[in-house]
Design a protein around this motif. Structure first.
Motif, PDB file in Angstrom:
ATOM      1  N   ALA A 127      18.136  55.804 -17.746  1.00  0.00           N
ATOM      2  CA  ALA A 127      18.408  56.652 -17.863  1.00  0.00           C
ATOM      3  C   ALA A 127      17.958  57.617 -16.724  1.00  0.00           C
ATOM      4  O   ALA A 127      18.535  58.650 -16.249  1.00  0.00           O
ATOM      5  CB  ALA A 127      17.822  56.581 -18.986  1.00  0.00           C
ATOM      6  N   GLU A 128      17.519  56.999 -16.038  1.00  0.00           N
ATOM      7  CA  GLU A 128      16.816  58.168 -14.678  1.00  0.00           C
ATOM      8  C   GLU A 128      17.972  57.879 -13.804  1.00  0.00           C
ATOM      9  O   GLU A 128      18.069  59.020 -13.281  1.00  0.00           O
ATOM     10  CB  GLU A 128      15.684  57.497 -14.663  1.00  0.00           C
ATOM     11  N   GLU A 129      18.898  57.240 -13.424  1.00  0.00           N
ATOM     12  CA  GLU A 129      20.224  56.625 -12.752  1.00  0.00           C
ATOM     13  C   GLU A 129      20.877  57.511 -13.528  1.00  0.00           C
ATOM     14  O   GLU A 129      22.032  58.426 -12.855  1.00  0.00           O
ATOM     15  CB  GLU A 129      20.023  55.099 -12.494  1.00  0.00           C
ATOM     16  N   ALA A 181      23.825  54.315 -24.851  1.00  0.00           N
ATOM     17  CA  ALA A 181      24.287  53.703 -24.998  1.00  0.00           C
ATOM     18  C   ALA A 181      25.691  53.944 -24.362  1.00  0.00           C
ATOM     19  O   ALA A 181      26.462  53.742 -23.571  1.00  0.00           O
ATOM     20  CB  ALA A 181      24.621  52.983 -25.517  1.00  0.00           C
ATOM     21  N   GLU A 182      26.221  55.264 -24.770  1.00  0.00           N
ATOM     22  CA  GLU A 182      27.458  55.532 -24.406  1.00  0.00           C
ATOM     23  C   GLU A 182      27.924  55.469 -23.398  1.00  0.00           C
ATOM     24  O   GLU A 182      28.943  55.817 -22.798  1.00  0.00           O
ATOM     25  CB  GLU A 182      27.640  56.621 -25.309  1.00  0.00           C
ATOM     26  N   ALA A 183      27.033  57.147 -22.510  1.00  0.00           N
ATOM     27  CA  ALA A 183      27.548  56.667 -21.126  1.00  0.00           C
ATOM     28  C   ALA A 183      26.689  55.893 -20.345  1.00  0.00           C
ATOM     29  O   ALA A 183      27.925  55.541 -19.362  1.00  0.00           O
ATOM     30  CB  ALA A 183      25.837  57.841 -21.177  1.00  0.00           C
ATOM     31  N   LEU A 184      26.272  55.216 -20.400  1.00  0.00           N
ATOM     32  CA  LEU A 184      25.808  53.468 -20.125  1.00  0.00           C
ATOM     33  C   LEU A 184      27.934  53.042 -20.233  1.00  0.00           C
ATOM     34  O   LEU A 184      28.050  52.412 -19.209  1.00  0.00           O
ATOM     35  CB  LEU A 184      24.817  52.764 -20.332  1.00  0.00           C
ATOM     36  N   ALA A 185      28.355  53.104 -21.032  1.00  0.00           N
ATOM     37  CA  ALA A 185      29.502  52.544 -21.550  1.00  0.00           C
ATOM     38  C   ALA A 185      30.542  52.845 -20.591  1.00  0.00           C
ATOM     39  O   ALA A 185      31.712  52.633 -20.580  1.00  0.00           O
ATOM     40  CB  ALA A 185      29.798  52.454 -22.828  1.00  0.00           C
ATOM     41  N   LEU A 188      28.828  63.228 -17.067  1.00  0.00           N
ATOM     42  CA  LEU A 188      27.938  62.489 -17.393  1.00  0.00           C
ATOM     43  C   LEU A 188      28.180  61.860 -18.862  1.00  0.00           C
ATOM     44  O   LEU A 188      28.679  62.265 -19.780  1.00  0.00           O
ATOM     45  CB  LEU A 188      26.371  62.847 -18.181  1.00  0.00           C
ATOM     46  N   ARG A 189      28.890  60.573 -19.207  1.00  0.00           N
ATOM     47  CA  ARG A 189      29.733  59.971 -20.608  1.00  0.00           C
ATOM     48  C   ARG A 189      29.431  60.043 -21.600  1.00  0.00           C
ATOM     49  O   ARG A 189      29.091  59.398 -22.330  1.00  0.00           O
ATOM     50  CB  ARG A 189      30.207  59.020 -19.940  1.00  0.00           C
ATOM     51  N   SER A 190      28.406  61.051 -22.088  1.00  0.00           N
ATOM     52  CA  SER A 190      27.749  61.075 -23.292  1.00  0.00           C
ATOM     53  C   SER A 190      27.396  62.555 -24.239  1.00  0.00           C
ATOM     54  O   SER A 190      27.517  64.150 -23.786  1.00  0.00           O
ATOM     55  CB  SER A 190      26.055  61.638 -22.716  1.00  0.00           C
TER      56      SER A 190
END
Length: 190
Positions: A150-152, A76-80, A38-40
């Motif tokens: 966020a759940e996904e 936002a960081e994780a989704l990016a 997870l990219r956070s």
């Protein structure tokens, strides 16, 4: 008549398990590994800072808790850091176009790539599952979709950690835990 000493029971040498190696890794190395799941950075540091974990279940519980606490900036960081998967080479070009068009509409509305945990979806059904998911989630308002995304992400991270700690490699979405991110993500240290 006396007998000689008995032979000790045969014991296999101790081989460290992936969880043992994760628990013993330097904090920066553990964070780097976790960021492939997870990219956070905040999520990764939180999990790394609470090591050692006695078992996989404890680690996954900590990962879930940290994922539930993602701030909007962390999310936002994780989704990016997520991207659409590469489809197999034999996939029809129409499927590539349909997926690209659906994701473009999704990105235009929500500002990030569509993420979904595919779990036990058979590979031959994943494209249909992804397209159906994008189309249905396009009806969400931004707050509903933030909660869904966020759940996904939490489910993706959990699956990637499980795969890694069962010896499937770095926290890339390979094998049974497939998700919406690049299958070509490099492993830590590469």
């Amino acid at each position: 008549m006396t007998r000689g000493p008995t032979l000790p029971a045969h014991r296999l040498p101790y081989l460290p398990k992936p969880l043992d190696a994760f628990n013993a890794a330097h904090a920066d190395e553990a964070c780097a590994l976790l960021q492939h799941c997870l990219r956070s950075l905040r999520w990764a540091r939180r999990i790394a800072d609470h090591r050692p974990y006695p078992d996989l279940g404890s680690l996954l519980a900590a990962a879930d808790e940290a994922a539930y606490d993602l701030s909007p900036a962390d999310l936002a960081e994780a989704l990016a850091g997520e991207s659409l998967p590469e489809l197999p080479e034999d996939t029809y070009s129409a499927a590539h176009m349909a997926l690209s068009a659906a994701n473009a509409a999704y990105e235009a509305k929500f500002g990030h790539t569509f993420v979904v945990f595919l779990g036990d979806v058979p590979p031959e059904e994943s494209l249909d599952h992804i397209l159906a998911g994008i189309r249905s989630r396009l009806a969400n308002d931004p707050e509903e979709e933030r909660v869904m995304a966020a759940e996904e992400l939490r489910r993706l991270a959990r699956g990637r950690l499980t795969d890694f700690l069962r010896g499937a490699g770095a926290c890339a979405p390979a094998g049974p835990t497939r998700g919406m991110s690049s299958p070509n993500a490099s492993a830590p240290g590469t």
